[in-house]
Design a protein around this motif. Structure first.
Motif, PDB file in Angstrom:
ATOM      1  N   ALA A 172       1.495 -10.040 -11.287  1.00  0.00           N
ATOM      2  CA  ALA A 172       1.002  -8.683 -11.087  1.00  0.00           C
ATOM      3  C   ALA A 172       0.268  -8.159 -12.326  1.00  0.00           C
ATOM      4  O   ALA A 172      -0.630  -7.323 -12.217  1.00  0.00           O
ATOM      5  CB  ALA A 172       2.154  -7.745 -10.730  1.00  0.00           C
ATOM      6  N   ARG A 173       0.643  -8.666 -13.515  1.00  0.00           N
ATOM      7  CA  ARG A 173      -0.067  -8.266 -14.736  1.00  0.00           C
ATOM      8  C   ARG A 173      -1.388  -9.007 -14.867  1.00  0.00           C
ATOM      9  O   ARG A 173      -2.392  -8.441 -15.281  1.00  0.00           O
ATOM     10  CB  ARG A 173       0.808  -8.568 -15.971  1.00  0.00           C
ATOM     11  CG  ARG A 173       2.103  -7.769 -16.030  1.00  0.00           C
ATOM     12  CD  ARG A 173       2.963  -8.249 -17.191  1.00  0.00           C
ATOM     13  NE  ARG A 173       4.306  -7.665 -17.136  1.00  0.00           N
ATOM     14  CZ  ARG A 173       5.309  -8.072 -17.906  1.00  0.00           C
ATOM     15  NH1 ARG A 173       5.116  -9.046 -18.793  1.00  0.00           N
ATOM     16  NH2 ARG A 173       6.504  -7.513 -17.806  1.00  0.00           N
ATOM     17  N   TRP A 174      -1.381 -10.291 -14.511  1.00  0.00           N
ATOM     18  CA  TRP A 174      -2.595 -11.094 -14.623  1.00  0.00           C
ATOM     19  C   TRP A 174      -3.647 -10.675 -13.596  1.00  0.00           C
ATOM     20  O   TRP A 174      -4.828 -10.647 -13.893  1.00  0.00           O
ATOM     21  CB  TRP A 174      -2.274 -12.577 -14.421  1.00  0.00           C
ATOM     22  CG  TRP A 174      -1.314 -13.145 -15.425  1.00  0.00           C
ATOM     23  CD1 TRP A 174      -0.975 -12.593 -16.642  1.00  0.00           C
ATOM     24  CD2 TRP A 174      -0.537 -14.334 -15.307  1.00  0.00           C
ATOM     25  NE1 TRP A 174      -0.049 -13.382 -17.277  1.00  0.00           N
ATOM     26  CE2 TRP A 174       0.248 -14.464 -16.490  1.00  0.00           C
ATOM     27  CE3 TRP A 174      -0.421 -15.325 -14.340  1.00  0.00           C
ATOM     28  CZ2 TRP A 174       1.114 -15.521 -16.717  1.00  0.00           C
ATOM     29  CZ3 TRP A 174       0.445 -16.380 -14.550  1.00  0.00           C
ATOM     30  CH2 TRP A 174       1.208 -16.476 -15.725  1.00  0.00           C
ATOM     31  N   VAL A 175      -3.204 -10.401 -12.388  1.00  0.00           N
ATOM     32  CA  VAL A 175      -4.119 -10.016 -11.303  1.00  0.00           C
ATOM     33  C   VAL A 175      -3.565  -8.753 -10.658  1.00  0.00           C
ATOM     34  O   VAL A 175      -2.793  -8.805  -9.702  1.00  0.00           O
ATOM     35  CB  VAL A 175      -4.249 -11.152 -10.258  1.00  0.00           C
ATOM     36  CG1 VAL A 175      -5.208 -10.725  -9.153  1.00  0.00           C
ATOM     37  CG2 VAL A 175      -4.717 -12.444 -10.917  1.00  0.00           C
ATOM     38  N   ASP A 176      -3.952  -7.629 -11.196  1.00  0.00           N
ATOM     39  CA  ASP A 176      -3.454  -6.338 -10.703  1.00  0.00           C
ATOM     40  C   ASP A 176      -4.407  -5.800  -9.649  1.00  0.00           C
ATOM     41  O   ASP A 176      -5.365  -5.082  -9.942  1.00  0.00           O
ATOM     42  CB  ASP A 176      -3.331  -5.345 -11.864  1.00  0.00           C
ATOM     43  CG  ASP A 176      -2.669  -4.037 -11.432  1.00  0.00           C
ATOM     44  OD1 ASP A 176      -2.123  -4.004 -10.307  1.00  0.00           O
ATOM     45  OD2 ASP A 176      -2.720  -3.072 -12.203  1.00  0.00           O
ATOM     46  N   SER A 189       1.579  -3.355  -6.864  1.00  0.00           N
ATOM     47  CA  SER A 189       0.545  -4.375  -7.003  1.00  0.00           C
ATOM     48  C   SER A 189       0.759  -5.380  -5.876  1.00  0.00           C
ATOM     49  O   SER A 189       1.902  -5.732  -5.559  1.00  0.00           O
ATOM     50  CB  SER A 189       0.658  -5.082  -8.354  1.00  0.00           C
ATOM     51  OG  SER A 189      -0.138  -6.255  -8.365  1.00  0.00           O
ATOM     52  N   LEU A 190      -0.316  -5.848  -5.266  1.00  0.00           N
ATOM     53  CA  LEU A 190      -0.194  -6.763  -4.133  1.00  0.00           C
ATOM     54  C   LEU A 190       0.558  -8.037  -4.523  1.00  0.00           C
ATOM     55  O   LEU A 190       1.324  -8.588  -3.728  1.00  0.00           O
ATOM     56  CB  LEU A 190      -1.577  -7.111  -3.596  1.00  0.00           C
ATOM     57  CG  LEU A 190      -1.639  -8.037  -2.377  1.00  0.00           C
ATOM     58  CD1 LEU A 190      -0.794  -7.504  -1.241  1.00  0.00           C
ATOM     59  CD2 LEU A 190      -3.086  -8.221  -1.933  1.00  0.00           C
ATOM     60  N   LYS A 242       0.822  -1.214   0.000  1.00  0.00           N
ATOM     61  CA  LYS A 242       0.000   0.000   0.000  1.00  0.00           C
ATOM     62  C   LYS A 242       0.852   1.259   0.000  1.00  0.00           C
ATOM     63  O   LYS A 242       0.642   2.178  -0.801  1.00  0.00           O
ATOM     64  CB  LYS A 242      -0.922  -0.008   1.227  1.00  0.00           C
ATOM     65  CG  LYS A 242      -1.886   1.185   1.252  1.00  0.00           C
ATOM     66  CD  LYS A 242      -2.863   1.076   2.403  1.00  0.00           C
ATOM     67  CE  LYS A 242      -3.839   2.260   2.385  1.00  0.00           C
ATOM     68  NZ  LYS A 242      -4.826   2.163   3.490  1.00  0.00           N
ATOM     69  N   ARG A 243       1.852   1.316   0.893  1.00  0.00           N
ATOM     70  CA  ARG A 243       2.675   2.529   1.005  1.00  0.00           C
ATOM     71  C   ARG A 243       3.559   2.730  -0.223  1.00  0.00           C
ATOM     72  O   ARG A 243       3.790   3.854  -0.660  1.00  0.00           O
ATOM     73  CB  ARG A 243       3.569   2.459   2.241  1.00  0.00           C
ATOM     74  CG  ARG A 243       2.827   2.144   3.516  1.00  0.00           C
ATOM     75  CD  ARG A 243       2.103   3.360   4.102  1.00  0.00           C
ATOM     76  NE  ARG A 243       1.278   2.945   5.206  1.00  0.00           N
ATOM     77  CZ  ARG A 243       1.752   2.561   6.393  1.00  0.00           C
ATOM     78  NH1 ARG A 243       3.040   2.571   6.625  1.00  0.00           N
ATOM     79  NH2 ARG A 243       0.920   2.192   7.337  1.00  0.00           N
ATOM     80  N   GLY A 244       4.067   1.620  -0.777  1.00  0.00           N
ATOM     81  CA  GLY A 244       4.946   1.734  -1.927  1.00  0.00           C
ATOM     82  C   GLY A 244       4.200   1.764  -3.251  1.00  0.00           C
ATOM     83  O   GLY A 244       4.825   1.824  -4.303  1.00  0.00           O
TER      84      GLY A 244
END
Length: 465
Positions: free
Chosen positions: A221-225, A158-159, A153-155
């Motif tokens: 991160a691309r598939w589930v952003d 993508s989770l 969140k702070r940075g």
């Protein structure tokens, strides 16, 4: 991923609740899993209810008495909640204290200040690997989740870019490295050398964690952003806090249960006598329950009091920490119930019976058997122990290094494709706020990568050692 202690495996060693043939059992497994997926994705039924119905469908198609199916499901749910539910709750309390006191902010601010943006996923896999060395997967998750969510969140990450490396580090340690229960039992079953297995395990674990963690996280991160779910992200400590705990004491508090459990593991290896007083003491001190409970009590002083919390504020913090994880505990428990229904129906034995006729190399056979049992039961530890028992005679004429590689091949297979019968699948899904499809595309693919890359490394080592 349902990760059971060795003692808990007794619950898996029951007589089958059905005498159905292999074909009927196979159809029953597919029907049960299909029911769960359909209810969740098509009818939007809550996962807890879907898992209960899926277990009943499995039992009905397998021809098992429904009263026995209910008993198996309830036993599995109870065992899973007893084993992981309390740990999730204690971890939630520790996480809330970490967040409300400003301790989590201190950790995140320090990491963000010292690590570059490119290095962050690598930092997460390293931290997770170190933390995951002596502890169960579920314990590692509840310890790292607050940091993972806050860093993402702070940075503004993508989770998946942060979460996948952390999960990969924990999972690799669980499947390949002693003193986790699966590898330890496999080492004993095949007569492998613990030190050699540990050394080769590290050699296999490093490239595996890198590929399944920081490298794969780019694609995940691309598939589930997605961003961290707001209801699970610890809020930043309020601005009215006059002070917050220092970085050193905060990290020390978080690592306290890790140190306690590592001490137990070392004593178990060095003393190796269950009746010895020292080992009995450390069996208590280093148990996950006592270690996390100790950390929570210590955190009330090192984190809460350091931030100026009164007794009332501490009580409120503990109370608020438990509500958000109620649903998580129930879903994880139901996943364990479905797993137990599969085991009690005789699915694991079916896989063992069918695989006896396979004519392939010992390392690949061990991996395939572990994969099949893992897919059917959802339990990495059950898969490890079952496969080790079947291929143990093959290790009799193996060298020391190849016997160790056999253990690692089994461990790799036990991590293959976590899906809806794995309590760990639901744990990750709920903590990261994903739906079933997103969890399959990220967590399940990551577990498969660990398994495939791991066995690839094992086979390569077998050619040169």
């Amino acid at each position: 991923m349902t990760h059971l202690s060795v003692e808990m495996l007794a619950a898996d060693a029951t007589e089958p609740i059905t005498s159905a043939g292999h074909a009927q059992l196979g159809i029953a497994v597919l029907a049960g899993i299909a029911a769960i997926v359909l209810l969740i994705t098509k009818f939007k039924l809550h996962a807890f209810l879907s898992l209960i119905i899926g277990s009943l469908v499995l039992g009905a198609v397998a021809g098992a008495p429904l009263d026995k199916v209910i008993t198996s499901f309830s036993a599995g749910l109870g065992t899973t909640v007893a084993g992981t539910g309390v740990l999730i709750a204690l971890g939630a309390v520790l996480g809330r204290l970490l967040a409300d006191s400003g301790g989590a902010d201190q950790i995140v601010d320090t990491i963000l200040a010292r690590a570059s943006r490119k290095a962050m996923p690598w930092a997460m896999v390293l931290i997770a690997g170190i933390v995951g060395l002596p502890i169960f997967f579920e314990v590692g998750i509840v310890l790292l989740i607050p940091v993972v969510l806050l860093v993402a969140k702070r940075g503004n990450f993508s989770l998946m870019r942060i979460g996948i490396p952390a999960l990969a580090g924990l999972s690799v340690m669980h499947g390949l490295i002693p003193p986790h229960p699966g590898p330890l039992v496999a080492i004993d079953a095949v007569g492998a050398n613990l030190g050699v297995t540990l050394a080769l395990g590290v050699v296999v674990a490093v490239p595996t964690a890198i590929i399944a963690g920081p490298v794969f996280s780019r694609y995940a991160a691309r598939w589930v952003d997605i961003r961290p779910p707001e209801n699970m992200v610890p809020e930043r400590a309020t601005d009215d806090l006059e002070k917050r705990p220092g970085f050193g004491i905060t990290v020390g508090t978080v690592l306290l249960p890790v140190v306690m459990m590592l001490a137990k593991a070392l004593v178990d290896i060095v003393v190796d006598n269950p009746e010895h007083t020292v080992q009995r003491v450390f069996d208590v001190v280093g148990s996950p329950l006592i270690a996390l409970l100790t950390a929570v009590l210590v955190a009330m002083f090192t984190l809460g009091r350091a931030a100026g919390f009164t007794r009332g504020r501490l009580a409120t913090t503990v109370e608020k920490s438990l509500a958000p994880i109620a649903g998580v505990v129930l879903i994880v428990g139901a996943g364990g119930g479905f797993k137990q229904t599969l085991v009690d129906a005789g699915v694991g034995q079916m896989i063992l019976d069918v695989s006896k006729g396979w004519n392939i190399s010992a390392l690949l056979l061990a991996w395939l058997i572990a994969v099949a049992i893992r897919l059917a039961t959802g339990s990495a530890t059950v898969a490890t122990i079952s496969a080790a028992g079947l291929v143990a005679p093959l290790a009799a004429e193996m060298s020391t290094t190849h016997a160790a590689l056999l253990v690692l091949a089994i461990g790799c297979g036990s991590l293959f494709f976590s899906h809806v019968n794995d309590a760990g699948f639901w744990l990750v899904k709920e903590y990261f706020g994903m739906n079933v499809g997103q969890t399959l595309k990220t967590w399940s693919v990551m577990e498969t990568l660990i398994s495939v890359v791991g066995i690839g490394c094992v086979l390569l080592l077998s050619l040169v050692l």
